[in-house]
Scaffold this motif. Structure first.
Motif, short mmCIF file in Angstrom:
data_model
loop_
_atom_site.label_atom_id
_atom_site.label_comp_id
_atom_site.label_asym_id
_atom_site.label_seq_id
_atom_site.Cartn_x
_atom_site.Cartn_y
_atom_site.Cartn_z
N VAL A 39 0.87 -0.96 -0.04
CA VAL A 39 -0.23 -0.20 -0.03
C VAL A 39 0.32 1.11 -0.06
CG1 VAL A 39 -2.39 1.04 0.96
CG2 VAL A 39 -2.38 -1.27 1.17
N VAL A 40 1.83 1.47 0.86
CA VAL A 40 2.61 2.29 1.12
C VAL A 40 3.68 3.34 -0.77
CG1 VAL A 40 4.71 3.41 2.68
CG2 VAL A 40 3.06 2.65 3.13
N PRO A 41 4.05 2.05 -0.71
CA PRO A 41 5.01 2.28 -2.42
C PRO A 41 3.60 2.23 -3.54
CG PRO A 41 5.26 -0.28 -1.86
CD PRO A 41 3.90 0.56 -0.32
N ILE A 42 2.33 2.20 -3.27
CA ILE A 42 1.62 2.41 -4.06
C ILE A 42 1.19 3.82 -4.40
CG2 ILE A 42 -0.81 2.04 -5.22
CD1 ILE A 42 -0.27 -0.41 -4.68
N LEU A 43 1.05 4.26 -2.31
CA LEU A 43 0.85 5.84 -2.63
C LEU A 43 1.68 6.71 -2.62
CD1 LEU A 43 -1.04 5.17 1.45
CD2 LEU A 43 -2.14 6.07 -0.67
N CYS A 44 3.51 6.32 -2.82
CA CYS A 44 4.22 7.09 -3.09
C CYS A 44 4.06 7.44 -4.42
CB CYS A 44 5.52 6.27 -2.52
SG CYS A 44 5.72 6.26 -0.78
N SER A 45 3.88 6.02 -5.29
CA SER A 45 3.90 6.33 -7.01
C SER A 45 3.24 6.93 -6.91
CB SER A 45 3.49 5.09 -7.34
OG SER A 45 4.43 4.06 -6.93
N VAL A 46 1.54 6.80 -6.49
CA VAL A 46 0.90 8.61 -7.38
C VAL A 46 1.10 9.52 -6.88
CG1 VAL A 46 -1.58 8.62 -6.31
CG2 VAL A 46 -1.01 6.33 -7.17
N THR A 47 1.56 9.67 -5.22
CA THR A 47 2.31 10.72 -5.00
C THR A 47 2.99 11.58 -6.14
OG1 THR A 47 1.41 10.80 -2.41
CG2 THR A 47 3.27 12.44 -3.43
N LEU A 48 3.99 10.99 -6.34
CA LEU A 48 4.55 11.51 -7.26
C LEU A 48 4.24 11.84 -8.79
CD1 LEU A 48 8.20 9.06 -6.47
CD2 LEU A 48 7.84 11.12 -5.84
N VAL A 49 3.95 10.57 -9.19
CA VAL A 49 2.71 10.87 -10.83
C VAL A 49 1.51 12.46 -10.65
CG1 VAL A 49 1.00 10.75 -12.31
CG2 VAL A 49 2.55 8.78 -10.99
N CYS A 50 0.86 12.27 -8.98
CA CYS A 50 -0.05 13.67 -8.97
C CYS A 50 1.67 14.52 -9.20
CB CYS A 50 -0.40 13.01 -8.22
SG CYS A 50 -1.48 12.13 -7.54
N ASN A 51 2.83 14.91 -8.15
CA ASN A 51 3.29 16.09 -8.54
C ASN A 51 3.98 15.98 -9.43
OD1 ASN A 51 4.80 18.09 -6.72
ND2 ASN A 51 6.61 16.30 -7.66
N HIS A 77 8.14 -8.74 -2.90
CA HIS A 77 7.90 -8.12 -1.07
C HIS A 77 8.16 -6.62 -1.89
CE1 HIS A 77 5.49 -10.35 0.71
NE2 HIS A 77 6.74 -11.11 1.46
N SER A 78 9.87 -6.46 -2.22
CA SER A 78 10.27 -5.86 -2.63
C SER A 78 9.76 -4.54 -4.92
CB SER A 78 11.51 -5.69 -2.91
OG SER A 78 12.33 -6.02 -1.91
N ILE A 79 9.36 -5.27 -4.96
CA ILE A 79 8.57 -5.06 -6.52
C ILE A 79 8.38 -4.02 -6.76
CG2 ILE A 79 7.58 -5.88 -8.36
CD1 ILE A 79 8.15 -8.09 -8.16
N PRO A 80 6.89 -3.51 -5.84
CA PRO A 80 6.46 -1.98 -5.89
C PRO A 80 7.55 -1.16 -5.29
CG PRO A 80 4.74 -3.83 -3.99
CD PRO A 80 6.40 -4.00 -4.91
#
Length: 226
Positions: free
Chosen positions: A134-146, A190-193
């Motif tokens: 969940v957290v890596p997905i949230l970080c990825s979405v944040t980077l894209v939104c930014n 587990h590290s792929i995200p």
């Protein structure tokens, strides 16, 4: 009336920094400028009070059922409802004030939601889904939104340094976690995200530097008074 030497605007009230570039204002303190949308502010305040009343009422009811009617050996779900309810009210309060900027709001939401997800995972018996998925997905979405925000609105685009620093701040997280997680060059499932988050971080960083390099240089010159 105080003025900003960089943006050349006048700012009323006793604030000491420019609301646009955050540099120190010069001049004498002037009368505060009251916005013409005071009724909207009152309606937003009433809406927040109603939502807060409903959320806290439901929390009290859940707490009564949890601690008074159910077996004491079970998981106290009302505590989890209380944490999420208080966090939701905090976010709603910030949104209704309408005094925020895009990058800071997205970054604060990332920190808050990530902390809530990790707390929920720990509270319900840690399984690792929070930090591994969940957290890596949230970080990825944040980077894209930014990255997208930097091209959508002129007010956001002019503040290119904020976007770049936010990208670096969020992008450092996968570097740190992957450093401790990857052993001898092997990447587990587990590290792929986090690897995907790392790739998005580098790509969006390069995109900001390439496409917004001129805004970035002007922003640095303004911040450092060059």
């Amino acid at each position: 009336m105080k003025t900003c030497p960089h943006c050349h605007i006048q700012v009323g009230g006793d604030t000491g920094y420019c609301p646009l570039c955050q540099n120190r204002l010069h001049g004498e303190q002037g009368s505060p400028w009251f916005p013409p949308t005071a009724p909207r502010i009152h309606r937003a305040s009433l809406f927040y009070k109603i939502v807060a009343f409903v959320v806290l009422t439901l929390t009290v009811v859940a707490g009564a059922i949890d601690f008074l009617l159910l077996d004491t050996a079970h998981l106290h779900f009302s505590l989890l409802i209380l944490v999420w309810g208080v966090a939701g009210l905090s976010v709603l309060r910030v949104l209704l004030r309408r005094r925020y900027n895009g990058p800071r709001l997205v970054f604060n939401l990332l920190l808050l939601v990530s902390a809530l997800i990790v707390f929920t995972d720990w509270f319900t018996g840690y399984t690792g889904y929070s930090l591994d998925l969940v957290v890596p997905i949230l970080c990825s979405v944040t980077l894209v939104c930014n990255f997208i925000f930097a091209f959508l609105h002129s007010r956001f685009t002019a503040n290119a340094l904020v976007y770049l620093l936010m990208n670096i701040g969020v992008g450092l997280l996968p570097y740190i976690l992957l450093f401790f997680r990857i052993d001898r060059g092997r990447i587990d499932g587990h590290s792929i995200p986090w690897v995907n988050c790392l790739i998005i971080s580098v790509v969006t960083f390069l995109g900001l530097v390439i496409f917004k390099g001129r805004d970035l240089r002007s922003e640095i010159a303004k911040r450092l008074h060059l």
